[in-house]
Design a protein around this motif. Sequence first.
Motif, short mmCIF file in Angstrom:
data_model
loop_
_atom_site.label_atom_id
_atom_site.label_comp_id
_atom_site.label_asym_id
_atom_site.label_seq_id
_atom_site.Cartn_x
_atom_site.Cartn_y
_atom_site.Cartn_z
N PHE A 186 12.44 71.52 0.75
CA PHE A 186 12.58 72.23 2.02
C PHE A 186 11.25 72.87 2.43
O PHE A 186 10.82 72.75 3.58
N GLU A 187 10.60 73.53 1.48
CA GLU A 187 9.28 74.11 1.78
C GLU A 187 8.30 73.03 2.24
O GLU A 187 7.62 73.19 3.26
N SER A 230 16.19 68.91 6.76
CA SER A 230 16.03 69.87 5.67
C SER A 230 16.29 71.30 6.10
O SER A 230 16.54 72.17 5.25
N VAL A 231 16.28 71.58 7.41
CA VAL A 231 16.51 72.94 7.88
C VAL A 231 17.91 73.42 7.53
O VAL A 231 18.18 74.61 7.51
N TRP A 269 15.15 84.01 0.45
CA TRP A 269 14.10 84.69 1.21
C TRP A 269 13.80 86.08 0.66
O TRP A 269 12.66 86.52 0.68
N GLY A 318 12.58 83.75 7.18
CA GLY A 318 12.94 82.57 7.96
C GLY A 318 11.87 81.51 7.82
O GLY A 318 10.78 81.75 7.28
N GLU A 319 12.16 80.32 8.34
CA GLU A 319 11.27 79.19 8.12
C GLU A 319 9.95 79.30 8.86
O GLU A 319 9.06 78.50 8.61
N ARG A 366 9.20 71.36 5.77
CA ARG A 366 8.97 72.20 6.96
C ARG A 366 7.48 72.45 7.16
O ARG A 366 7.03 72.58 8.30
N GLU A 385 18.13 76.16 4.94
CA GLU A 385 17.54 77.46 5.20
C GLU A 385 18.41 78.61 4.70
O GLU A 385 17.90 79.59 4.13
N ASP A 386 19.73 78.50 4.86
CA ASP A 386 20.62 79.57 4.42
C ASP A 386 20.70 79.68 2.91
O ASP A 386 21.12 80.72 2.38
N TYR A 391 18.04 79.33 0.95
CA TYR A 391 16.73 79.69 0.43
C TYR A 391 16.68 81.18 0.08
O TYR A 391 17.15 82.03 0.84
#
Length: 388
Positions: A281-282, A217-218, A226, A346-347, A285, A221-222, A224
């Motif tokens: 994703f949330e 799932s990482v 943020w 970031g995660e 992680r 990250e791009d 998401y």
Amino acid sequence: MKMKRIGLMIPPGLVIVCLILVGISYISNRGLPTRSQIVDRLSEQEKARLLESNHLRTKLGEVVWPGWQSQEIPVIVYNEGYAFLVGLPDPPDGWLKMPQGQKRGGPWELVPDDSIEGQPYYRQPLPNPNLVPENFTVLVGDRWVATLQTKEFMLISFVEGFSSELPPPVRPIFPYRLAWRLLVNNSDGYISALLHEQFHAFQGMHAADRLASAERSVQLEDQYPWEAAESEQHWQEELDLLYRAASAETQVDSADLARQFLDWRVQRRELTGLNPDLIGFEQEREWLEGLAKYAELEVGRVAAETPTYQPLAAIESDPDFQQYSGRANFWETQLAEVKRMTNNDGEVRFYYTGMAQAVVLDRLMPGWKDKAFEEGVYLEALLRQAIE
């Protein structure tokens, strides 16, 4: 009309103090290591940290997570030249990077004329700096193995990586040692980091498919959002409520604040239009890294608050080992970091939100850990179940 010029007066004493601090930092940086003192085998202190991490887990791990204490978890630590495998006799070649299953490395060889408490350990050279075991968990044959840099090489890598992000004039004077202390602190912190990765190996042993899904799932990250301005206030309110739920004085208050946290979370996701993949994703992680962060912090806190726990004699000679005396306070400061994660793009944010939800679940739902590795069970769902 003639404008008056307003000058900024800096007291000369402050200038002198700043120059002195810059000079101290510059001199200190000149003493930073650029290469491990011993490359082709593990130093006695590195061995002691490995032994103490396993000793701590096998003595107190059951308090942190059911079943973690009784597992045999081999470890790979690595420096700039070699990877070292400890706790797995006669290992097959290389390792598998997870969850991709990519084969890395070659044959393991016995480290000549050396052992750890009389037991042999293994090594292999790392000719490619981009193909290292990393800091996570891998498979050696069918065994889940925790992986981490040696403490000495971790500092070297930290300084190299941090300085590469700084403007050239700042690099020689930046206080790297202070930043390192905030990140890892001492051997106690390094031992906790080893246990973070050992918990990932434990996740792999008991929920391999979940670990694979969470690690894949990482890739989202791009995507998401943020820095979405419309969600910043909601994120801050959500994090404040979560921290208050974890630190509330009564169970009733904790449950009420946890309910508000979950409600705000739903609103924030609707406000920013998060699609199911990003919501997942949330959750993924938080499950993967949040639980490992929880285990890392909790085991240090338990060690600090258990008077009968005795560290191994081998670690006592390490001048950087502090008997876990600061880990309870560190637990508190790390929990408080939850409130400051809004601006973390970031995660790492989910390391802290997952950890804090685990803390709340400890208060509201005894036995929640028996369900946490089940397929499709996420921390926020357990939290909703706990309060309803």
